[in-house]
Scaffold this motif. Structure first.
Motif: not given
Length: 139
Positions: A113, A25, A32
């Motif tokens: 992620l 992030a 994001l």
């Protein structure tokens, strides 16, 4: 004590908060949010992209995957290698093939992620010993 997985809404929000504060992030910044929006479009259960949307979504998801690969800390991990291999492949031209490729790219993004997300903070009371033996009740 064996920890029990808790799938409550509170835990889900704690995981999302931890993910938003993760290293990826910080590297990706505002990107994001658009990654998560596109992931919802591609992998969401209630959305089927129209034929004319698939090429644009594929292009965006491939761009997201490139960004995530740039933020990946472990370059030799299996999911990182698989994502690089996926980007090296040519996008299929047929209807089924390009939709399958789009989903594979989205799943690779999701995998990267997940890799970059820190473990969520433990739930209150986690790790406390629960002694349920009959002797503990007597004392």
């Amino acid at each position: 004590m064996i920890p029990v997985f808790c799938a409550s809404e509170t835990v889900a929000f704690r995981i999302l908060k931890a993910l938003s504060e993760s290293a990826a992030a910080r590297v990706l910044g505002a990107s994001l949010e658009s990654i998560f929006e596109d992931l919802e479009d591609v992998l969401g259960p209630d959305y089927v992209p129209a034929d004319e949307e698939v090429p644009e979504l594929t292009l965006r998801m491939r761009g997201h995957l490139m960004l995530l690969l740039g933020a990946a800390w472990e370059n030799e991990a299996d999911d990182v290698r698989a994502a690089r291999d996926l980007l090296a492949r040519e996008v299929p031209c047929d209807r089924t093939g390009n939709r399958a490729h789009l989903r594979r790219v989205a799943l690779a993004c999701l995998s990267l992620l997940d890799r970059s997300a820190p473990l969520p903070p433990p739930a209150p009371g986690f790790g406390e010993r629960l002694d349920r033996s009959p002797r503990a009740a007597l004392s």
